[in-house]
Design an enzyme around this catalytic site. Structure first.
Site, PDB file in Angstrom:
ATOM      1  N   LYS A  66       0.815  -1.224   0.000  1.00 50.21           N
ATOM      2  CA  LYS A  66       0.000   0.000   0.000  1.00 50.21           C
ATOM      3  C   LYS A  66       0.853   1.281   0.000  1.00 50.21           C
ATOM      4  O   LYS A  66       0.411   2.309  -0.495  1.00 50.21           O
ATOM      5  CB  LYS A  66      -0.962   0.008   1.187  1.00 50.21           C
ATOM      6  N   ASN A  87      -4.964   2.002  -1.677  1.00 48.30           N
ATOM      7  CA  ASN A  87      -5.425   0.626  -1.911  1.00 48.30           C
ATOM      8  C   ASN A  87      -6.183   0.488  -3.228  1.00 48.30           C
ATOM      9  O   ASN A  87      -6.641  -0.600  -3.567  1.00 48.30           O
ATOM     10  CB  ASN A  87      -6.288   0.117  -0.745  1.00 48.30           C
ATOM     11  N   ASP A 103     -10.305   2.107   2.424  1.00 48.17           N
ATOM     12  CA  ASP A 103     -10.410   1.343   3.674  1.00 48.17           C
ATOM     13  C   ASP A 103     -11.204   2.100   4.733  1.00 48.17           C
ATOM     14  O   ASP A 103     -12.045   1.526   5.425  1.00 48.17           O
ATOM     15  CB  ASP A 103      -9.010   1.034   4.227  1.00 48.17           C
ATOM     16  N   GLY A 130      -0.371   1.266  13.432  1.00 45.44           N
ATOM     17  CA  GLY A 130       0.286   0.983  12.161  1.00 45.44           C
ATOM     18  C   GLY A 130      -0.506   1.556  10.996  1.00 45.44           C
ATOM     19  O   GLY A 130      -1.381   2.416  11.166  1.00 45.44           O
ATOM     20  N   ALA A 132      -2.828   0.240   9.132  1.00 48.75           N
ATOM     21  CA  ALA A 132      -4.265  -0.039   9.124  1.00 48.75           C
ATOM     22  C   ALA A 132      -5.012   1.019   9.929  1.00 48.75           C
ATOM     23  O   ALA A 132      -6.083   1.489   9.519  1.00 48.75           O
ATOM     24  CB  ALA A 132      -4.533  -1.432   9.689  1.00 48.75           C
ATOM     25  N   ARG A 153       1.152  -0.756  21.649  1.00 46.86           N
ATOM     26  CA  ARG A 153       2.234  -1.396  22.408  1.00 46.86           C
ATOM     27  C   ARG A 153       3.452  -0.469  22.444  1.00 46.86           C
ATOM     28  O   ARG A 153       4.034  -0.238  23.491  1.00 46.86           O
ATOM     29  CB  ARG A 153       2.563  -2.720  21.695  1.00 46.86           C
ATOM     30  N   MET A 216     -10.816  -5.127  12.765  1.00 44.38           N
ATOM     31  CA  MET A 216     -10.651  -4.772  11.354  1.00 44.38           C
ATOM     32  C   MET A 216     -10.240  -5.959  10.498  1.00 44.38           C
ATOM     33  O   MET A 216     -10.268  -5.869   9.271  1.00 44.38           O
ATOM     34  CB  MET A 216      -9.661  -3.619  11.201  1.00 44.38           C
TER      35      MET A 216
HETATM   36  P1  ATR Z   1      -0.646  -2.716   9.567  1.00 49.63           P
HETATM   37  O1  ATR Z   1      -0.235  -2.035   8.299  1.00 49.63           O
HETATM   38  O2  ATR Z   1      -1.475  -3.948   9.391  1.00 49.63           O
HETATM   39  O3  ATR Z   1      -1.262  -1.776  10.537  1.00 49.63           O
HETATM   40  P2  ATR Z   1       1.824  -2.536  10.987  1.00 49.63           P
HETATM   41  O4  ATR Z   1       2.041  -1.169  10.439  1.00 49.63           O
HETATM   42  O5  ATR Z   1       2.973  -3.508  11.040  1.00 49.63           O
HETATM   43  O6  ATR Z   1       0.696  -3.306  10.186  1.00 49.63           O
HETATM   44  O7  ATR Z   1       1.195  -2.377  12.447  1.00 49.63           O
HETATM   45  C1  ATR Z   1       0.890  -3.480  13.245  1.00 49.63           C
HETATM   46  C2  ATR Z   1       0.257  -2.967  14.530  1.00 49.63           C
HETATM   47  O8  ATR Z   1      -0.105  -4.095  15.354  1.00 49.63           O
HETATM   48  C3  ATR Z   1       1.182  -2.114  15.377  1.00 49.63           C
HETATM   49  O9  ATR Z   1       0.402  -1.157  16.058  1.00 49.63           O
HETATM   50  C4  ATR Z   1       1.761  -3.146  16.361  1.00 49.63           C
HETATM   51  O10 ATR Z   1       2.237  -2.608  17.563  1.00 49.63           O
HETATM   52  P3  ATR Z   1       3.741  -1.980  17.643  1.00 49.63           P
HETATM   53  O11 ATR Z   1       3.654  -0.627  16.980  1.00 49.63           O
HETATM   54  O12 ATR Z   1       4.026  -1.889  19.077  1.00 49.63           O
HETATM   55  O13 ATR Z   1       4.614  -2.947  16.890  1.00 49.63           O
HETATM   56  C5  ATR Z   1       0.539  -3.974  16.614  1.00 49.63           C
HETATM   57  N1  ATR Z   1       0.813  -5.329  17.138  1.00 49.63           N
HETATM   58  C6  ATR Z   1       1.361  -6.370  16.474  1.00 49.63           C
HETATM   59  N2  ATR Z   1       1.409  -7.474  17.259  1.00 49.63           N
HETATM   60  C7  ATR Z   1       0.873  -7.121  18.455  1.00 49.63           C
HETATM   61  C8  ATR Z   1       0.615  -7.802  19.673  1.00 49.63           C
HETATM   62  N3  ATR Z   1       0.931  -9.102  19.835  1.00 49.63           N
HETATM   63  N4  ATR Z   1       0.031  -7.114  20.696  1.00 49.63           N
HETATM   64  C9  ATR Z   1      -0.302  -5.804  20.542  1.00 49.63           C
HETATM   65  N5  ATR Z   1      -0.088  -5.108  19.410  1.00 49.63           N
HETATM   66  C10 ATR Z   1       0.481  -5.747  18.380  1.00 49.63           C
END
Ligand code: ATR
Length: 273
Positions: A66, A87, A103, A130, A132, A153, A216
């Protein structure tokens, strides 16, 4: 000649988009073919070029491309600029490419039209910071909630994202440890935690009685977050199937100028119905 469209990603084999768009085309009488296109991780732009040279008219773009689609577009809509992602690509005959993102409108249509939720004046909690989540913040804030809290997190990413959208409404960022004592009407899960069947660490009483939860992502079986919501008596415990179909419908409208009726398509995709 039949117009060609595709969803491009890596992996892509399990995408539901070809089925969704085939149902839209049949319903609206549009003459088009829609396929799934696997792009090598290092050749997204080449894959788009080849598809266009074979007569392709438009592409939906999914993980992990994306951002590359955003960079490839010659023109982008304001909502795509805000989301930092694209997208939906429209491939014009003169070689130029338009980029949009559907989205956010997909999520909002599912929440407000399909499920009748009114977000005005409500307290919203969004989990994750992130791509999304960034894609849905503008339309969520446009509903004029009382507040929108982004919990992540990695706290710094939540704070950064809140800063990027602060001009659009009352948005704040925090870590999960700042949630005890706070309560919300709607919780939207935009983390990738569900991929490992996990739910972010949330206080048990973070959802008000009669509140709503939205994951989502979508899976054939209830996701970990949907199960969490049901166990806490949420009035709505929703997964992302409706969002998936609604974002597809908005892409279809951009390309074809007709908005399909999404309800029968959501029903056709829902297992067991
Ligand atoms: P996307 O494009 O799908 O949003 P991304 O940019 O990699 O993917 O973001 C993933 C999100 O899921 C992030 O907010 C991540 O938290 P961090 O910023 O701390 O990495 C979150 N995430 C992934 N695994 C997680 C988990 N086990 N518990 C809580 N948050 C999680």
């Amino acid at each position: 000649m039949t117009d060609r469209y595709a969803v491009v990603g890596n992996p892509i084999a399990h995408s539901k988009s070809p089925r969704i768009h085939a149902l839209f085309a049949a319903q609206t009488g549009q003459d088009l073919r829609y396929e799934a296109l696997l792009a090598p991780l290092d050749d997204f732009a080449g894959t788009v070029r080849r598809f266009r040279s074979e007569g392709g008219r438009g592409l939906n773009v999914t993980v992990p491309f994306k951002h590359e689609a955003f960079a490839l577009a010659d023109r982008r809509t304001p909502r795509a600029e805000r989301a930092g992602a694209v997208n939906t690509l429209t491939l014009h005959a003169d070689g130029s490419i338009d980029g949009d993102t559907t989205d956010g409108v997909g999520l909002l249509t599912d929440l407000t039209v399909n499920h009748g939720l009114d977000l005005a004046g409500r307290s919203l909690l969004v989990l994750g910071a992130g791509g999304a989540v960034r894609g849905v913040l503008e339309p969520l804030l446009a509903e004029r909630p009382a507040r929108l809290v982004i919990a992540n997190r990695t706290v710094a990413k939540a704070l950064e994202l809140a800063g990027l959208f602060a001009d659009l409404g009352p948005v704040e960022g925090c870590g999960f440890d700042a949630l005890p004592g706070r309560r919300f009407d709607l919780i939207v899960n935009g983390t990738a935690a569900g991929l490992s069947n996990e739910v972010p660490p949330l206080p048990d009483d973070v959802l008000i009685e009669g509140g709503a939860c939205y994951d989502m992502v979508y899976a054939d079986a209830p996701t970990a977050f949907v199960r969490w919501a049901r166990e806490r008596g949420a009035a709505h415990a929703l997964d992302g199937l409706g969002m998936l179909v609604e974002q597809a419908a908005e892409s279809f409208r951009i390309w074809r100028g007709v908005r399909p009726d999404t309800r029968p398509v959501i029903a056709a995709l829902r297992p067991g119905i």
